[in-house]
Motif scaffolding. Structure first.
Motif, PDB file in Angstrom:
ATOM      1  N   LEU A 214      53.412  75.218  54.985  1.00 53.30           N
ATOM      2  CA  LEU A 214      52.035  75.705  55.063  1.00 53.30           C
ATOM      3  C   LEU A 214      51.568  75.978  56.482  1.00 53.30           C
ATOM      4  CD1 LEU A 214      50.345  73.306  52.481  1.00 53.30           C
ATOM      5  CD2 LEU A 214      50.918  75.722  52.160  1.00 53.30           C
ATOM      6  N   SER A 215      52.162  75.264  57.458  1.00 55.47           N
ATOM      7  CA  SER A 215      51.647  75.365  58.819  1.00 55.47           C
ATOM      8  C   SER A 215      52.717  74.966  59.831  1.00 55.47           C
ATOM      9  CB  SER A 215      50.440  74.431  58.969  1.00 55.47           C
ATOM     10  OG  SER A 215      50.053  74.314  60.321  1.00 55.47           O
ATOM     11  N   PRO A 216      52.675  75.584  61.014  1.00 58.16           N
ATOM     12  CA  PRO A 216      53.621  75.178  62.054  1.00 58.16           C
ATOM     13  C   PRO A 216      53.182  73.921  62.809  1.00 58.16           C
ATOM     14  CG  PRO A 216      52.265  76.978  62.840  1.00 58.16           C
ATOM     15  CD  PRO A 216      51.890  76.762  61.397  1.00 58.16           C
ATOM     16  N   ALA A 217      52.040  73.376  62.462  1.00 60.20           N
ATOM     17  CA  ALA A 217      51.533  72.178  63.138  1.00 60.20           C
ATOM     18  C   ALA A 217      52.442  70.988  62.854  1.00 60.20           C
ATOM     19  CB  ALA A 217      50.117  71.879  62.665  1.00 60.20           C
ATOM     20  N   PRO A 218      52.394  69.975  63.689  1.00 55.07           N
ATOM     21  CA  PRO A 218      53.192  68.768  63.432  1.00 55.07           C
ATOM     22  C   PRO A 218      52.796  68.143  62.098  1.00 55.07           C
ATOM     23  CG  PRO A 218      52.120  68.663  65.581  1.00 55.07           C
ATOM     24  CD  PRO A 218      51.586  69.864  64.884  1.00 55.07           C
ATOM     25  N   VAL A 219      53.776  67.598  61.419  1.00 56.78           N
ATOM     26  CA  VAL A 219      53.523  66.946  60.139  1.00 56.78           C
ATOM     27  C   VAL A 219      53.383  65.444  60.382  1.00 56.78           C
ATOM     28  CG1 VAL A 219      54.454  66.419  57.855  1.00 56.78           C
ATOM     29  CG2 VAL A 219      54.758  68.704  58.831  1.00 56.78           C
ATOM     30  N   VAL A 220      52.271  64.908  59.914  1.00 55.00           N
ATOM     31  CA  VAL A 220      52.025  63.472  59.970  1.00 55.00           C
ATOM     32  C   VAL A 220      52.204  62.953  58.550  1.00 55.00           C
ATOM     33  CG1 VAL A 220      50.342  61.655  60.455  1.00 55.00           C
ATOM     34  CG2 VAL A 220      50.399  63.723  61.874  1.00 55.00           C
ATOM     35  N   ALA A 221      53.206  62.125  58.340  1.00 60.88           N
ATOM     36  CA  ALA A 221      53.515  61.599  57.013  1.00 60.88           C
ATOM     37  C   ALA A 221      52.922  60.207  56.863  1.00 60.88           C
ATOM     38  CB  ALA A 221      55.027  61.548  56.809  1.00 60.88           C
ATOM     39  N   ALA A 222      52.103  60.027  55.835  1.00 57.44           N
ATOM     40  CA  ALA A 222      51.573  58.706  55.498  1.00 57.44           C
ATOM     41  C   ALA A 222      52.516  58.099  54.461  1.00 57.44           C
ATOM     42  CB  ALA A 222      50.167  58.816  54.941  1.00 57.44           C
ATOM     43  N   VAL A 223      53.181  57.018  54.841  1.00 54.37           N
ATOM     44  CA  VAL A 223      54.178  56.376  53.983  1.00 54.37           C
ATOM     45  C   VAL A 223      53.615  55.031  53.552  1.00 54.37           C
ATOM     46  CG1 VAL A 223      56.549  55.556  53.844  1.00 54.37           C
ATOM     47  CG2 VAL A 223      56.004  57.560  55.243  1.00 54.37           C
ATOM     48  N   LEU A 224      53.548  54.828  52.247  1.00 53.41           N
ATOM     49  CA  LEU A 224      52.898  53.630  51.736  1.00 53.41           C
ATOM     50  C   LEU A 224      53.851  52.472  51.481  1.00 53.41           C
ATOM     51  CD1 LEU A 224      50.354  55.308  49.303  1.00 53.41           C
ATOM     52  CD2 LEU A 224      50.134  54.813  51.751  1.00 53.41           C
ATOM     53  N   SER A 225      55.130  52.695  51.733  1.00 56.19           N
ATOM     54  CA  SER A 225      56.103  51.616  51.589  1.00 56.19           C
ATOM     55  C   SER A 225      56.509  51.117  52.975  1.00 56.19           C
ATOM     56  CB  SER A 225      57.330  52.104  50.812  1.00 56.19           C
ATOM     57  OG  SER A 225      57.918  53.212  51.445  1.00 56.19           O
ATOM     58  N   PRO A 226      57.034  49.907  53.050  1.00 50.26           N
ATOM     59  CA  PRO A 226      57.414  49.362  54.359  1.00 50.26           C
ATOM     60  C   PRO A 226      58.676  50.027  54.901  1.00 50.26           C
ATOM     61  CG  PRO A 226      58.058  47.859  52.621  1.00 50.26           C
ATOM     62  CD  PRO A 226      57.285  48.960  51.961  1.00 50.26           C
ATOM     63  N   ALA A 227      58.849  49.961  56.216  1.00 54.50           N
ATOM     64  CA  ALA A 227      60.080  50.439  56.847  1.00 54.50           C
ATOM     65  C   ALA A 227      61.225  49.524  56.438  1.00 54.50           C
ATOM     66  CB  ALA A 227      59.914  50.439  58.368  1.00 54.50           C
ATOM     67  N   ARG A 228      62.449  50.051  56.490  1.00 54.12           N
ATOM     68  CA  ARG A 228      63.630  49.278  56.052  1.00 54.12           C
ATOM     69  C   ARG A 228      63.711  47.897  56.687  1.00 54.12           C
ATOM     70  NH1 ARG A 228      68.448  53.082  54.248  1.00 54.12           N
ATOM     71  NH2 ARG A 228      67.194  54.926  54.041  1.00 54.12           N
ATOM     72  N   GLU A 229      63.371  47.811  57.974  1.00 54.66           N
ATOM     73  CA  GLU A 229      63.503  46.517  58.643  1.00 54.66           C
ATOM     74  C   GLU A 229      62.532  45.469  58.090  1.00 54.66           C
ATOM     75  OE1 GLU A 229      61.087  49.311  61.293  1.00 54.66           O
ATOM     76  OE2 GLU A 229      63.020  49.443  60.293  1.00 54.66           O
ATOM     77  N   SER A 230      61.550  45.889  57.286  1.00 53.27           N
ATOM     78  CA  SER A 230      60.593  44.951  56.692  1.00 53.27           C
ATOM     79  C   SER A 230      60.838  44.709  55.215  1.00 53.27           C
ATOM     80  CB  SER A 230      59.167  45.490  56.866  1.00 53.27           C
ATOM     81  OG  SER A 230      58.859  45.641  58.224  1.00 53.27           O
ATOM     82  N   TRP A 231      61.891  45.276  54.653  1.00 55.49           N
ATOM     83  CA  TRP A 231      62.106  45.156  53.213  1.00 55.49           C
ATOM     84  C   TRP A 231      62.239  43.716  52.754  1.00 55.49           C
ATOM     85  CZ3 TRP A 231      65.802  49.610  51.337  1.00 55.49           C
ATOM     86  CH2 TRP A 231      65.126  50.833  51.461  1.00 55.49           C
ATOM     87  N   ARG A 232      62.934  42.894  53.506  1.00 55.54           N
ATOM     88  CA  ARG A 232      63.116  41.502  53.069  1.00 55.54           C
ATOM     89  C   ARG A 232      61.768  40.788  53.028  1.00 55.54           C
ATOM     90  NH1 ARG A 232      67.454  38.496  52.511  1.00 55.54           N
ATOM     91  NH2 ARG A 232      68.782  39.909  53.665  1.00 55.54           N
ATOM     92  N   GLU A 233      60.953  41.025  54.038  1.00 54.71           N
ATOM     93  CA  GLU A 233      59.625  40.412  54.111  1.00 54.71           C
ATOM     94  C   GLU A 233      58.697  40.988  53.053  1.00 54.71           C
ATOM     95  OE1 GLU A 233      55.723  40.875  56.997  1.00 54.71           O
ATOM     96  OE2 GLU A 233      57.670  41.474  57.755  1.00 54.71           O
ATOM     97  N   ALA A 234      58.900  42.248  52.693  1.00 51.93           N
ATOM     98  CA  ALA A 234      57.951  42.967  51.845  1.00 51.93           C
ATOM     99  C   ALA A 234      58.259  42.892  50.364  1.00 51.93           C
ATOM    100  CB  ALA A 234      57.902  44.427  52.283  1.00 51.93           C
ATOM    101  N   ARG A 235      59.141  42.017  49.961  1.00 58.51           N
ATOM    102  CA  ARG A 235      59.426  41.916  48.527  1.00 58.51           C
ATOM    103  C   ARG A 235      58.235  41.293  47.825  1.00 58.51           C
ATOM    104  NH1 ARG A 235      63.926  39.582  46.054  1.00 58.51           N
ATOM    105  NH2 ARG A 235      63.349  41.025  44.453  1.00 58.51           N
ATOM    106  N   GLY A 236      57.809  41.951  46.763  1.00 54.76           N
ATOM    107  CA  GLY A 236      56.694  41.445  45.987  1.00 54.76           C
ATOM    108  C   GLY A 236      57.088  40.200  45.218  1.00 54.76           C
TER     109      GLY A 236
END
Length: 153
Positions: A28-50
């Motif tokens: 849609l646009s040549p502007a930078p894409v800012v991605a909002a990610v609602l899951s934790p980064a891989r390095e936080s997966w162990r901590e982020a287990r529900g």
């Protein structure tokens, strides 16, 4: 969200197929894409287990000691891992210029967070990424985007 009917079509949350739609936004646009990610980064997966359903519903603990309950727990873990892995893979392939990760994953399925708390997660995550976002608007980065994407494309 449950599927919605629109005419002859059954619509589901787009995140089921593309959890972070970088490619369509980039088209849609040549502007930078800012991605909002609602899951934790891989390095936080162990901590982020529900806590899983057994941790949320104490009465279900009896069920989760039995074989069918254990199968449900394995399936729940599998779905969570698959979803997170797919999201991270899409990010690696599509490479948004900036990734913002509000820590909304800290809120459990049956928690009742306040609107202010959720806004706070978003504000803190964006504050952390402001230097990266500003970097995207430097002259070298703007010129690189112009070279990469021809006018009218």
């Amino acid at each position: 969200f449950p599927p919605q009917l629109m005419g002859d079509h059954r619509l589901i949350d787009g995140g089921a197929l593309d959890p972070v739609p970088v490619r369509p936004v980039r088209a849609l646009s040549p502007a930078p894409v800012v991605a909002a990610v609602l899951s934790p980064a891989r390095e936080s997966w162990r901590e982020a287990r529900g806590p899983g359903l057994a941790g949320i519903l104490p009465a279900a603990q009896v069920l989760f000691r039995l074989r069918p309950g254990q199968a449900i727990q394995v399936f729940q873990d599998y779905m969570e891992l698959t979803s997170r892995t797919y999201t991270e893979t899409r990010l690696e392939i599509d490479r948004p210029e900036v990734i913002v990760r509000p820590e909304v994953w800290r809120v459990g399925l049956f928690d009742e967070p306040s609107v202010a708390e959720m806004i706070g997660f978003g504000e803190r995550a964006m504050q952390q990424q402001l230097p990266s976002l500003r970097q995207q608007f430097t002259l070298p980065r703007r010129l690189a985007r112009m070279v990469r994407r021809p006018p009218g494309a």
